[in-house]
Design an enzyme around this catalytic site. Sequence first.
Site, PDB file in Angstrom:
ATOM      1  N   SER A  14     100.761 -79.353 -56.251  1.00 16.27           N
ATOM      2  CA  SER A  14     101.125 -79.615 -54.866  1.00 16.27           C
ATOM      3  C   SER A  14     102.402 -80.431 -54.806  1.00 16.27           C
ATOM      4  CB  SER A  14      99.991 -80.379 -54.167  1.00 16.27           C
ATOM      5  OG  SER A  14     100.445 -80.882 -52.924  1.00 16.27           O
ATOM      6  N   HIS A  15     103.072 -80.394 -53.664  1.00 15.59           N
ATOM      7  CA  HIS A  15     104.225 -81.263 -53.443  1.00 15.59           C
ATOM      8  C   HIS A  15     103.787 -82.716 -53.333  1.00 15.59           C
ATOM      9  CE1 HIS A  15     106.247 -77.538 -52.624  1.00 15.59           C
ATOM     10  NE2 HIS A  15     107.396 -78.155 -52.423  1.00 15.59           N
ATOM     11  N   SER A  16     102.522 -82.903 -52.974  1.00 17.90           N
ATOM     12  CA  SER A  16     102.024 -84.248 -52.712  1.00 17.90           C
ATOM     13  C   SER A  16     100.972 -84.642 -53.737  1.00 17.90           C
ATOM     14  CB  SER A  16     101.428 -84.285 -51.293  1.00 17.90           C
ATOM     15  OG  SER A  16     100.415 -85.261 -51.212  1.00 17.90           O
TER      16      SER A  16
END
Lengths: 233, 208
Positions: A14-16
């Site tokens: 994920s980007h996060s």
Amino acid sequence: MTAAASRVGLVIVSHSDMLANGVAELAGQMAPDVSVLPVGGTEEGGLGTDYGSVVEALADADSGTGVVVLYDLGSAKMTAEMAVESADDPSRYAVVDAPLVEGAVAAAVAAQGGASLADVAAAAEGASGETPASAPSRPALHVVPDAVSAEVLLTNEVGLHARPAALLARAVAELDAEVVVRYGDEEANAASVLALMGLSAPGGKSITVVATGKDAREAIRRIEELAERGFDD
Amino acid sequence: MGCTAADVVAALRAAAEVVKEHRDELVRLDQAIGDGDHGENLRRGFTALLSRLDTEEPSSPGKVLKLVATTLISTVGGAAGPLYGTAFLRASAAVGDLEELDSDAVASALRAALDGVVARGKAVVGDKTMVDALTPAVAAAASVDGEVAAVLSAAADAAAEGAESTVPMVARKGRASYLGERSAGHLDPGARSTSLLLRAFADAAAKA
């Protein structure tokens, strides 16, 4: 990690960092023996994807039977694909196009049940946000002459919710049996946690379990036993 | 006269300078239709590249391009990492072990870069991405008969025009695609950075 030795692993890209960890936590709850590794954010802790961390996670999650990789948005997919291409044996990894949360849960449960890399990938790809129970899972089993069926009372409070559904799917996953669960007018393939959850069968109500195949009776017995224990809630 | 490894390094140092100068502009463009990190991501990648070029001396143009690829892939953090990383990796493979790059080698490296970007990002012309800048650049490079500097200059001009053509487009790839019609009226940051990089390479080749 010997428990995970024969199971397909999962990597959540994920980007996060928070999102990756949250998805891994949720999916891991359904699959205690599966390596579900979150990779999120850049090296400095910002939003983004870190190629090196993905490469490491792929290796760490692979216990010999391969790894299914799920991603959140476009560049996470590209990073995952590059990491797979750089591996010694890219065929051990499958980057799947699936809804992140539902796909991770479905994949985790399939992996827990001992499914192959292709089957775990298919479980993730088959998970959609729509109500799975309304989708035809397979031909109705009541027409099959050798089907075994039983009414099973859901004695736990929450009924066929996420964890109980996962337990049920897991209980029959390794058996040589086709198992369908019915509640009201809806029918769900017991191999699909999401389909089972989609039945929305509440506690205190009964479901109908229909099984065919060599282990049909064993499948029914296991589900009855689970229900009697209140799904360990 | 072709481009040696040292020429390619010089071009990349110039490109890193341009990326730094345009960092804020690229951030603004990306804030309008994306997640706003393109300028900073590229700056981070090229800054990392500069420090690697300070300590490593790749012996051929292909090895320099490969160093760019691995650095950008591992440091950029956004879509530009895998996309530019793949572009430079394919360009590196296209030039192989050549000691010097002539115009044909440069043109085929650009073609390979475009093929890599398309394979990685699955975008086509009209999707409002760097492909809209790189595609005309490749065509222009192939049509010019001259020195490397002339080839790169034609590619840079075509890329600038291609980048401008993204303004009215509705994005169909990347974060901007979530905006739908609202993405129209903005210059695509990836197309813009592609055109900036090619201009920097062309200017460096002209000086070499």
